[in-house]
Design an enzyme around this catalytic site. Structure first.
Site, PDB file in Angstrom:
ATOM      1  N   HIS A  83       0.826  -1.195   0.000  1.00  0.00           N
ATOM      2  CA  HIS A  83       0.000   0.000   0.000  1.00  0.00           C
ATOM      3  C   HIS A  83       0.870   1.258   0.000  1.00  0.00           C
ATOM      4  O   HIS A  83       1.963   1.272   0.569  1.00  0.00           O
ATOM      5  CB  HIS A  83      -0.937   0.015   1.209  1.00  0.00           C
ATOM      6  N   HIS A 149      -4.473  -9.107   4.965  1.00  0.00           N
ATOM      7  CA  HIS A 149      -4.755  -7.676   4.847  1.00  0.00           C
ATOM      8  C   HIS A 149      -5.566  -7.479   3.573  1.00  0.00           C
ATOM      9  O   HIS A 149      -5.971  -8.452   2.932  1.00  0.00           O
ATOM     10  CB  HIS A 149      -3.430  -6.896   4.841  1.00  0.00           C
ATOM     11  N   ASP A 171       0.221  -3.905   8.699  1.00  0.00           N
ATOM     12  CA  ASP A 171      -1.240  -3.830   8.715  1.00  0.00           C
ATOM     13  C   ASP A 171      -1.777  -5.256   8.622  1.00  0.00           C
ATOM     14  O   ASP A 171      -1.346  -6.037   7.762  1.00  0.00           O
ATOM     15  CB  ASP A 171      -1.749  -3.020   7.524  1.00  0.00           C
ATOM     16  N   ASP A 203      -0.644  -2.791  14.766  1.00  0.00           N
ATOM     17  CA  ASP A 203      -1.615  -1.996  14.018  1.00  0.00           C
ATOM     18  C   ASP A 203      -2.755  -1.538  14.926  1.00  0.00           C
ATOM     19  O   ASP A 203      -3.379  -2.346  15.614  1.00  0.00           O
ATOM     20  CB  ASP A 203      -2.140  -2.876  12.870  1.00  0.00           C
ATOM     21  N   ALA A 240      -6.053   1.636  -5.772  1.00  0.00           N
ATOM     22  CA  ALA A 240      -5.378   1.030  -6.918  1.00  0.00           C
ATOM     23  C   ALA A 240      -4.567  -0.192  -6.547  1.00  0.00           C
ATOM     24  O   ALA A 240      -4.094  -0.911  -7.429  1.00  0.00           O
ATOM     25  CB  ALA A 240      -4.471   2.068  -7.591  1.00  0.00           C
ATOM     26  N   HIS A 372     -17.726  -2.443   1.232  1.00  0.00           N
ATOM     27  CA  HIS A 372     -16.326  -2.426   1.649  1.00  0.00           C
ATOM     28  C   HIS A 372     -16.232  -2.928   3.078  1.00  0.00           C
ATOM     29  O   HIS A 372     -17.117  -2.679   3.894  1.00  0.00           O
ATOM     30  CB  HIS A 372     -15.735  -1.017   1.571  1.00  0.00           C
ATOM     31  N   SER A 374     -13.071  -3.375   6.229  1.00  0.00           N
ATOM     32  CA  SER A 374     -11.745  -2.885   6.592  1.00  0.00           C
ATOM     33  C   SER A 374     -10.681  -3.962   6.406  1.00  0.00           C
ATOM     34  O   SER A 374     -10.954  -5.165   6.458  1.00  0.00           O
ATOM     35  CB  SER A 374     -11.757  -2.415   8.043  1.00  0.00           C
ATOM     36  N   HIS A 376      -8.138  -3.983   8.542  1.00  0.00           N
ATOM     37  CA  HIS A 376      -7.421  -3.901   9.812  1.00  0.00           C
ATOM     38  C   HIS A 376      -8.161  -4.639  10.918  1.00  0.00           C
ATOM     39  O   HIS A 376      -9.395  -4.708  10.935  1.00  0.00           O
ATOM     40  CB  HIS A 376      -7.230  -2.434  10.213  1.00  0.00           C
ATOM     41  N   HIS A 398       0.516   2.868  13.696  1.00  0.00           N
ATOM     42  CA  HIS A 398      -0.434   2.988  12.590  1.00  0.00           C
ATOM     43  C   HIS A 398      -1.809   3.427  13.084  1.00  0.00           C
ATOM     44  O   HIS A 398      -2.722   2.628  13.235  1.00  0.00           O
ATOM     45  CB  HIS A 398      -0.555   1.667  11.818  1.00  0.00           C
TER      46      HIS A 398
END
Length: 560
Positions: A83, A149, A171, A203, A240, A372, A374, A376, A398
């Site tokens: 990321h 992740h 993460d 995290d 992306a 969506h 998460s 995390h 983080h």
């Protein structure tokens, strides 16, 4: 959490020093430096994306200026995953030293390699590692652990040194039914817990969220409903680098007989890398080029686009503003924002949503559909990890301050003593010795701004000036004086931008400026800077009293 800026002591023998260079207090620019025996290991090197109060700024880098004079001591840079908030600043670091070894998984390094190619940086040393592998770089013995992740191939890293051990989770979450079948390796976590984790850097993003993070698979029904109801063009915006989300959209597109087109340079680049390496499975005859989109009916196409965070120059923002050169949204089109809201981006995202809605598009987002989840770990997962690892010391990383504090409270709830929970901020220097972590100092670890092609040349003062210009406007005043006769020869000529459209509003203050200048000249003031200050005070007082505003005021006095 704030500590007074103080120089840390010289690093003692048999001590491991940990200094976060970014990521503590922000969602982004993640980076940490570990030092032992005069050698430095870096973990992650990401960017933070600017907010509304950073006008003209493109990216914000970690505070690696702290180690600028010690880059020769760096034995390697571990990248936990691909990321941007973990790899985006790598090109800027390598400009200072090209041969820092980059250590990471196959997908992570492939994404970095493409990024460095765009920056025309070559001759870089890549060291590809896999979960379960151990490698040694100088004084650091590294073991890599698989973690789940929102991007494939993410890794945690366990660092063994003569002075102690550190587990950096990167993460992660604990999705038990991940799309790629690769779960967080809790067996390895348990083994490391038995060996002994002196410091856990963990995290914190979802530390305030109770329970467990929703599995990625649970999104499929919501996506299916969106596809089934959409009778026109469908646009899905996501990060992306979110390979899993793109895979889900590809699968849904195929089942509904739609072609797929990638929009956005980073999306095209990253999905090609993921496909070439086998992390993204694209059925044949599914992808089309953007230039060919007009050859297909709108109801036969899915556009996977960048811009889910409302970035002004992204493909989705340009669509919302009717500025995209190819895609012209029509009433009845459907737009899906398949991503979370990064704190600080709310206003930008809602502007895009409103722009899309104004064009007649149906906008589906996390607030009105489960499109969506998460990437995390939530509080339940973090508690689970604390109980497995039983770390001697904990440093939440983080996250914003509230996330770090919440994560620290979770550690304490599982039995970690409060004085062994280090609530640090960027630049906090923590020494680990004989199994105990202590804060020993604080170094300046401020933002490094990237503005166009320049790095670090934009100061906080310059940003303040930009904010004033953007919010309050600009007033210039020009006056010509004869210092010998003590007379005002010409002016004051007052011009403004972004303050008021009617120039006659300055008529009342022009006389005040004239009298103030003549009084100052009559008192023997001939220094141009002092005369300019007279103008600034006079018009500033008038503007504040009359309009309750504080524009930028630039007075100019010409002497003859």
């Amino acid at each position: 959490m704030s500590a007074a800026l103080r120089t840390p002591p010289r690093l003692a023998p048999d001590t491991l020093r940990v200094t976060p260079l970014g990521g503590l207090g922000d969602i982004g620019r993640n980076m940490a430096a570990l030092e032992v025996d005069g050698q430095i290991l870096l973990i992650d090197c990401g960017v933070l994306f600017p907010e509304d109060d950073h006008p003209g700024v493109d990216l914000i880098l970690p505070g690696f200026e702290v180690i600028a004079d010690r880059l020769d001591d760096v034995v390697g840079l571990v990248l936990t995953h691909g990321h941007e908030d973990h790899i985006g600043a790598v090109p800027y670091l390598l400009r200072q030293r090209r041969d820092i070894p980059l250590i990471g998984s196959r997908l992570t390094l492939a994404l970095v390699r493409e990024k460095l190619r765009e920056h025309r940086l070559r001759d870089t040393e890549y060291r590809t590692v896999e979960d379960g592998q151990r490698v040694t770089f100088g004084a650091f013995d590294l073991e890599f652990i698989a973690v789940n992740h929102s991007i494939p191939d993410a890794l945690a890293v366990f660092v063994r040194t003569a002075a102690g051990t550190v587990l950096h989770t990167g993460d992660f979450k604990m999705d038990q039914l991940p799309l790629d079948g690769r779960i967080t390796d809790l067996r390895a976590f348990a083994r490391l817990g038995e060996e002994g984790v002196d410091l856990l850097m963990v995290d914190s993003t979802n530390a305030e969220v109770p329970g467990f993070t929703t599995p990625e698979r649970d999104i499929a029904p919501a996506l299916e409903r969106v596809f089934a109801r959409s009778t026109q063009r469908l646009i899905v915006a996501c990060f992306a680098s979110h390979v899993h989300r793109v895979q889900q959209v590809l699968d849904a597109a195929v089942s509904h007989g739609r072609k797929v087109v990638y929009v956005g340079r980073s999306m095209v680049r990253n999905m090609k890398v993921a496909s070439d390496l086998g992390y993204l499975h694209v059925p044949g005859n599914t992808l089309i080029e953007l230039k060919d989109i007009e050859n297909h009916r709108p109801e036969d196409v899915v556009i996977i686009s960048t811009g889910s965070q409302g970035e002004p120059l992204s493909a989705l923002s340009r669509m919302a503003n009717r500025e995209h050169p190819v895609i012209d949204l029509e009433r009845g089109d459907t737009v899906v924002l398949a991503s979370s809201l990064i704190p600080g981006n709310e206003n930008a995202v809602y502007r895009v949503i409103n722009g899309l809605a104004k064009l007649g598009a149906t906008v589906v987002h996390k607030g009105n559909a489960m499109v969506h989840v998460s990437g995390h770990a939530s509080a339940g997962e973090l508690l689970y990890c604390y109980n497995i690892l039983r770390p001697r010391n904990v440093m939440p990383v983080h996250g914003e301050v509230r996330h770090l504090i919440a994560n620290g409270a979770l550690a304490e709830a599982t039995g970690v003593p409060a004085d062994r929970v280090v609530l640090a901020e960027d630049g906090t220097v923590v020494d680990l010795a004989r199994g105990r972590a202590r804060v020993v100092g604080q170094v300046d670890c401020g933002y490094i701004f990237v503005d166009g092609s320049t790095v670090g040349d934009v100061s906080e003062t310059a940003l303040t000036d930009r904010r004033i210009l953007g919010e309050e406007g600009f007033i210039s005043v020009v006056a010509v004086v004869n210092t010998r006769s003590g007379r005002l020869i010409s002016g004051p000529d007052i011009h403004a931008r972004g303050f008021h459209e009617d120039a006659t509003v300055f008529d009342p203050v022009a006389g005040q400026i004239t009298r103030a200048l003549e009084d100052a000249l009559g008192d023997g003031v001939t220094d141009t800077q002092r005369l300019q200050q007279v103008i600034r005070r006079t018009i500033g007082r008038w503007v504040n009293t009359s309009y309750r505003r504080r524009p930028m005021i630039v007075p100019t006095v010409v002497t003859v």
